[in-house]
Scaffold this motif. Structure first.
Motif, PDB file in Angstrom:
ATOM      1  N   HIS A   2      17.746  22.751   3.746  1.00 46.05           N
ATOM      2  CA  HIS A   2      18.277  23.382   5.050  1.00 46.05           C
ATOM      3  C   HIS A   2      17.222  23.128   6.211  1.00 46.05           C
ATOM      4  CE1 HIS A   2      21.161  25.645   2.837  1.00 46.05           C
ATOM      5  NE2 HIS A   2      20.484  26.115   2.088  1.00 46.05           N
ATOM      6  N   ASP A   3      18.156  22.790   7.430  1.00 48.68           N
ATOM      7  CA  ASP A   3      17.383  22.993   8.615  1.00 48.68           C
ATOM      8  C   ASP A   3      17.597  23.954   9.543  1.00 48.68           C
ATOM      9  OD1 ASP A   3      19.765  22.699   9.475  1.00 48.68           O
ATOM     10  OD2 ASP A   3      19.558  20.592  10.274  1.00 48.68           O
ATOM     11  N   ALA A   4      17.055  24.232  10.777  1.00 49.15           N
ATOM     12  CA  ALA A   4      17.071  25.156  11.415  1.00 49.15           C
ATOM     13  C   ALA A   4      18.517  25.654  11.745  1.00 49.15           C
ATOM     14  CB  ALA A   4      16.502  25.431  12.792  1.00 49.15           C
ATOM     15  N   ALA A   5      19.348  24.717  12.071  1.00 52.86           N
ATOM     16  CA  ALA A   5      21.043  25.010  12.358  1.00 52.86           C
ATOM     17  C   ALA A   5      21.584  25.515  11.128  1.00 52.86           C
ATOM     18  CB  ALA A   5      21.459  23.944  12.660  1.00 52.86           C
ATOM     19  N   ASP A   6      21.276  25.031   9.805  1.00 54.07           N
ATOM     20  CA  ASP A   6      22.013  25.779   8.793  1.00 54.07           C
ATOM     21  C   ASP A   6      21.397  27.218   8.519  1.00 54.07           C
ATOM     22  OD1 ASP A   6      23.292  23.466   8.020  1.00 54.07           O
ATOM     23  OD2 ASP A   6      21.647  22.675   6.808  1.00 54.07           O
ATOM     24  N   LYS A   7      20.317  27.355   8.763  1.00 52.49           N
ATOM     25  CA  LYS A   7      19.772  28.822   8.493  1.00 52.49           C
ATOM     26  C   LYS A   7      20.295  29.818   9.765  1.00 52.49           C
ATOM     27  CE  LYS A   7      16.415  31.789   7.378  1.00 52.49           C
ATOM     28  NZ  LYS A   7      17.207  33.088   6.953  1.00 52.49           N
ATOM     29  N   ALA A   8      20.485  29.233  10.974  1.00 49.14           N
ATOM     30  CA  ALA A   8      20.906  29.918  11.745  1.00 49.14           C
ATOM     31  C   ALA A   8      22.440  30.340  11.615  1.00 49.14           C
ATOM     32  CB  ALA A   8      20.693  29.234  13.252  1.00 49.14           C
ATOM     33  N   GLU A  10      23.708  30.486   8.762  1.00 45.18           N
ATOM     34  CA  GLU A  10      23.973  31.417   7.514  1.00 45.18           C
ATOM     35  C   GLU A  10      23.450  32.890   7.933  1.00 45.18           C
ATOM     36  OE1 GLU A  10      20.982  29.868   4.555  1.00 45.18           O
ATOM     37  OE2 GLU A  10      22.363  28.405   3.854  1.00 45.18           O
ATOM     38  N   ASP A  11      22.417  32.974   8.839  1.00 43.93           N
ATOM     39  CA  ASP A  11      22.035  34.158   9.359  1.00 43.93           C
ATOM     40  C   ASP A  11      23.354  34.838  10.448  1.00 43.93           C
ATOM     41  OD1 ASP A  11      19.551  34.002   8.126  1.00 43.93           O
ATOM     42  OD2 ASP A  11      18.622  33.419  10.051  1.00 43.93           O
TER      43      ASP A  11
END
Length: 71
Positions: A2-8, A10-11
């Motif tokens: 996961h990169d930062a965009a995926d994490k964002a 999901e959040d």
């Protein structure tokens, strides 16, 4: 991975789920038999059953709520 965009993403999705769950909970009718005696956050007096039915999930008595609204 996961990169930062995926994490964002999901959040954001989780935040929306929590928001929608909260909306559904607030729309659910409250049964007078399920009302508990609660104390006002500000003055400690009991919050009336009538107020709890009129304003579900309130944490303030009528007097304190009016004072907060005047501010």
């Amino acid at each position: 991975m996961h990169d930062a965009a995926d994490k964002a993403a999901e959040d954001e999705e989780r935040a929306m789920q929590l928001f929608e769950e909260g909306l559904r909970a607030r729309r659910r009718p409250i049964d007078a038999g399920s009302i508990q005696v609660i104390q006002c956050l500000d003055c400690g007096d009991d919050v009336s059953v009538e107020r709890q039915l009129a304003v579900p999930r309130t944490r303030r008595c009528t007097r304190c709520a009016a004072e907060v609204e005047r501010r």
